[in-house]
Design an enzyme around this catalytic site. Structure first.
Site, PDB file in Angstrom:
ATOM      1  N   ASP A 192       3.574   9.258  -0.535  1.00 46.03           N
ATOM      2  CA  ASP A 192       2.387   8.503  -0.157  1.00 46.03           C
ATOM      3  C   ASP A 192       2.154   7.435  -1.204  1.00 46.03           C
ATOM      4  O   ASP A 192       2.334   7.698  -2.397  1.00 46.03           O
ATOM      5  CB  ASP A 192       1.169   9.437  -0.088  1.00 46.03           C
ATOM      6  CG  ASP A 192       0.243   9.102   1.070  1.00 46.03           C
ATOM      7  OD1 ASP A 192       0.147   7.908   1.414  1.00 46.03           O
ATOM      8  OD2 ASP A 192      -0.370  10.025   1.629  1.00 46.03           O
ATOM      9  N   HIS A 241       0.818  -1.225   0.000  1.00 48.41           N
ATOM     10  CA  HIS A 241       0.000   0.000   0.000  1.00 48.41           C
ATOM     11  C   HIS A 241       0.843   1.263   0.000  1.00 48.41           C
ATOM     12  O   HIS A 241       0.338   2.344  -0.281  1.00 48.41           O
ATOM     13  CB  HIS A 241      -0.930  -0.003   1.220  1.00 48.41           C
ATOM     14  CG  HIS A 241      -2.034  -1.009   1.097  1.00 48.41           C
ATOM     15  ND1 HIS A 241      -3.308  -0.666   0.733  1.00 48.41           N
ATOM     16  CD2 HIS A 241      -2.031  -2.358   1.243  1.00 48.41           C
ATOM     17  CE1 HIS A 241      -4.059  -1.751   0.685  1.00 48.41           C
ATOM     18  NE2 HIS A 241      -3.309  -2.803   0.994  1.00 48.41           N
TER      19      HIS A 241
HETATM   20  P1  ADQ Z   1      -2.911   5.978   4.970  1.00 46.09           P
HETATM   21  O1  ADQ Z   1      -1.504   6.374   5.139  1.00 46.09           O
HETATM   22  O2  ADQ Z   1      -3.675   5.800   6.210  1.00 46.09           O
HETATM   23  O3  ADQ Z   1      -3.052   4.648   4.077  1.00 46.09           O
HETATM   24  P2  ADQ Z   1      -4.817   7.396   3.109  1.00 46.09           P
HETATM   25  O4  ADQ Z   1      -4.723   6.737   1.785  1.00 46.09           O
HETATM   26  O5  ADQ Z   1      -5.001   8.861   3.001  1.00 46.09           O
HETATM   27  O6  ADQ Z   1      -3.559   7.169   4.052  1.00 46.09           O
HETATM   28  O7  ADQ Z   1      -6.075   6.781   3.828  1.00 46.09           O
HETATM   29  C1  ADQ Z   1      -6.516   7.246   5.054  1.00 46.09           C
HETATM   30  C2  ADQ Z   1      -7.997   6.925   5.260  1.00 46.09           C
HETATM   31  O8  ADQ Z   1      -8.318   7.236   6.615  1.00 46.09           O
HETATM   32  C3  ADQ Z   1      -8.905   7.772   4.379  1.00 46.09           C
HETATM   33  O9  ADQ Z   1     -10.006   7.020   3.978  1.00 46.09           O
HETATM   34  C4  ADQ Z   1      -9.321   8.905   5.308  1.00 46.09           C
HETATM   35  O10 ADQ Z   1     -10.603   9.470   5.064  1.00 46.09           O
HETATM   36  C5  ADQ Z   1      -9.317   8.232   6.671  1.00 46.09           C
HETATM   37  N1  ADQ Z   1      -8.993   9.259   7.674  1.00 46.09           N
HETATM   38  C6  ADQ Z   1      -7.919  10.047   7.696  1.00 46.09           C
HETATM   39  N2  ADQ Z   1      -8.006  10.931   8.720  1.00 46.09           N
HETATM   40  C7  ADQ Z   1      -9.170  10.681   9.332  1.00 46.09           C
HETATM   41  C8  ADQ Z   1      -9.857  11.256  10.438  1.00 46.09           C
HETATM   42  N3  ADQ Z   1      -9.391  12.302  11.085  1.00 46.09           N
HETATM   43  N4  ADQ Z   1     -11.025  10.714  10.796  1.00 46.09           N
HETATM   44  C9  ADQ Z   1     -11.542   9.680  10.126  1.00 46.09           C
HETATM   45  N5  ADQ Z   1     -10.958   9.115   9.058  1.00 46.09           N
HETATM   46  C10 ADQ Z   1      -9.793   9.604   8.677  1.00 46.09           C
HETATM   47  C11 ADQ Z   1      -2.147   3.720   3.453  1.00 46.09           C
HETATM   48  C12 ADQ Z   1      -1.079   4.342   2.548  1.00 46.09           C
HETATM   49  C13 ADQ Z   1      -1.742   5.209   1.488  1.00 46.09           C
HETATM   50  C14 ADQ Z   1      -2.746   4.383   0.688  1.00 46.09           C
HETATM   51  C15 ADQ Z   1      -3.689   3.648   1.612  1.00 46.09           C
HETATM   52  C16 ADQ Z   1      -4.585   2.659   0.858  1.00 46.09           C
HETATM   53  O11 ADQ Z   1      -0.159   5.099   3.313  1.00 46.09           O
HETATM   54  O12 ADQ Z   1      -0.772   5.766   0.609  1.00 46.09           O
HETATM   55  O13 ADQ Z   1      -3.503   5.234  -0.155  1.00 46.09           O
HETATM   56  O14 ADQ Z   1      -2.972   2.910   2.599  1.00 46.09           O
HETATM   57  O15 ADQ Z   1      -3.818   1.811   0.063  1.00 46.09           O
END
Ligand code: ADQ
Length: 444
Positions: A353, A156
């Site tokens: 990311d 990921h």
């Molecule tokens: P993350 O590093 O966690 O994921 P991201 O892809 O942005 O990053 O996903 C985060 C998820 O958590 C999103 O659905 C977001 O809405 C939710 N989230 C974030 N902050 C929040 C909050 N304050 N309250 C509730 N929900 C919140 C890892 C990798 C990424 C990759 C994903 C999926 O680091 O690059 O995109 O996995 O593969």
């Protein structure tokens, strides 16, 4: 249809469904509800020693199989090697990585323990799909347990150039482990090219041929509905009143050094310093739930952000205006969707990311008649897929300030022209299609 066995460091709570679940659980929901499936991994709980027998919970066609981790394994496998060595290395931050042979041994032991506990639960035709950097050696360990089923692996997070990855002690062993998987998926073509080159450099040319990009997506229609419904809620009406007609900028990230938060805050500070016309006219809401709060680097980052928020608000606040609203609590997804829909700009500036789902969620949340603008790091995996975004170098606060100024002033026709193709890409590159594409490759 063959049974699907998903293996991931964390298994979602069987009670955490629908609108409250996030990330991987949402992305895989379609796959695990349409066929027999098992979700195997850590329970999220620690005990004196790592369990050898998984606890099983059945829910319809889906079985959750979880193991508690021993305290020492939690420290070595999870906090130590996964979060302290691999996470920074894979995000191009070798300088933040440490290496400890004991932790590395713990990482391998937990992967072996997972394989040993999983093997007796497997059926002949199962397709097994392991997720993320915690599980590089799982495939090889399963093969050692005699498992002959098809094995897939999806990373990921980014995969850096070999010159960076090989800085990690035992990088060669980690790459050799990956060769046990039949399908190896990454988020972008760049990541896939980096991993192929690294495998080839370690003499694993044949495995390099099994590496492909499968960009992860979101359920855009569901997120759009959440955002539409949120707007009608009392809570959103109260929030809008509190903004008193000011433009909203939104940031949503886990509190992590990969997300570029200090640079982003300085970028916002630069916006207020260089473009005084925005003072009192814009409010930036940053929602950043604390993650990995027991790791020293994350504690230091939190202090740094606390200090920056205090300084920016101290420098620019008016009695009736707080420039930067900063929350370290998680917010329910429907509320987040509502914030995103109301925001004139989405600010997504990770230093690196894998994909970044927040960028896609921001696009899906917009009002098609009056969409906001997305300011996006060129180093997010989402960047090559979201061409209508204002791309910035997240290390350059001035560039962030300039893009924010441009976003605030952007006329409706330009916002529409940028947003429409992005909305299309986000809808088409859905979580469901991501899953199907990977499983099609895995199941041949
Ligand atoms: P993350 O590093 O966690 O994921 P991201 O892809 O942005 O990053 O996903 C985060 C998820 O958590 C999103 O659905 C977001 O809405 C939710 N989230 C974030 N902050 C929040 C909050 N304050 N309250 C509730 N929900 C919140 C890892 C990798 C990424 C990759 C994903 C999926 O680091 O690059 O995109 O996995 O593969």
């Amino acid at each position: 249809m063959k049974r699907l066995v998903i293996v991931a460091n964390r298994v979602p709570d069987p009670k955490d469904r629908g609108a409250t679940a996030g990330g991987l659980a949402v992305a895989l929901q379609d796959a695990v509800t349409r066929r027999d499936a098992m979700w195997f991994g850590w329970s999220g709980k620690t005990a004196e020693a790592t369990a050898t027998e998984p606890a099983l919970v059945r829910q319809g066609r889906l079985t959750y199989a979880t193991l508690d981790l021993g305290d020492s394994d939690y420290r070595r496998y999870y906090q130590g090697f996964s979060n302290g060595s691999l996470w920074p290395t894979l995000h191009y931050r070798l300088g933040l990585a440490h290496f400890d042979r004991g932790e590395y041994a713990g990482y391998r032991e937990v992967n072996a323990a997972f394989a040993k506990a999983l093997a007796p639960l497997l059926r002949e035709g199962d397709a097994i799909w392991a997720h993320d950097f915690h599980l590089f050696p799982l495939g090889a360990e399963l093969r050692r347990q005699g498992c002959r089923q098809r094995l897939g692996f999806f990373l990921h997070v980014p995969f850096p150039p070999h010159a960076v990855f090989s800085g990690l002690p035992r990088a060669g062993e980690m790459l050799a482990d990956l060769a046990a998987y039949d399908v190896i998926g990454l988020q972008t073509e760049d990541d896939a090219a980096n991993l192929r080159a690294a495998l080839a450099a370690e003499g694993q040319e044949e495995a390099a041929g099994r590496v492909s990009a499968f960009p992860i997506g979101i359920d855009a229609d569901a997120f759009t509905k959440l955002a539409e419904r949120a707007v009608e809620k009392q809570e959103m009406a109260r929030f809008r009143r509190s903004l008193a007609g000011r433009a909203l900028v939104i940031g949503v990230d886990r509190l992590d050094y990969s997300k570029g938060l200090p640079q982003r805050f300085v970028g916002y500070d630069q916006l207020l310093a260089r473009y005084a016309g925005h003072r009192s006219r814009v409010t930036y809401l940053q929602v950043t739930p604390i993650s990995r709060g027991d790791v020293a680097q994350y504690q230091a980052l939190r202090r740094e952000l606390d200090e920056l928020v205090g300084r920016i608000n101290g420098d620019y606040a008016e009695p009736d205006w707080v420039p930067l609203r900063y929350m370290t609590r998680a917010v329910p997804r429907p509320t987040l969707a509502g914030f995103m829909r109301h925001a004139k700009a989405g600010l997504v500036t990770p230093l690196r990311d894998g994909m970044n789902l927040v960028a896609k969620e921001y696009v899906a949340a917009q009002d098609p008649e009056d969409p906001g603008a997305l300011v996006l790091s060129r180093f997010a995996g989402a960047a090559p897929y979201l061409e209508g975004a204002l791309l910035v170098n997240p290390l350059d606060p001035d560039e962030i300030a300039e893009a924010l100024d441009q976003a605030m002033a952007m006329p409706l026709d330009e916002r529409l022209a940028r947003w429409r193709p992005m909305a299309e890409v986000v809808r088409e590159g859905s979580a469901r299609n991501w899953c199907r594409a990977f499983l099609a490759a895995l199941e041949g």
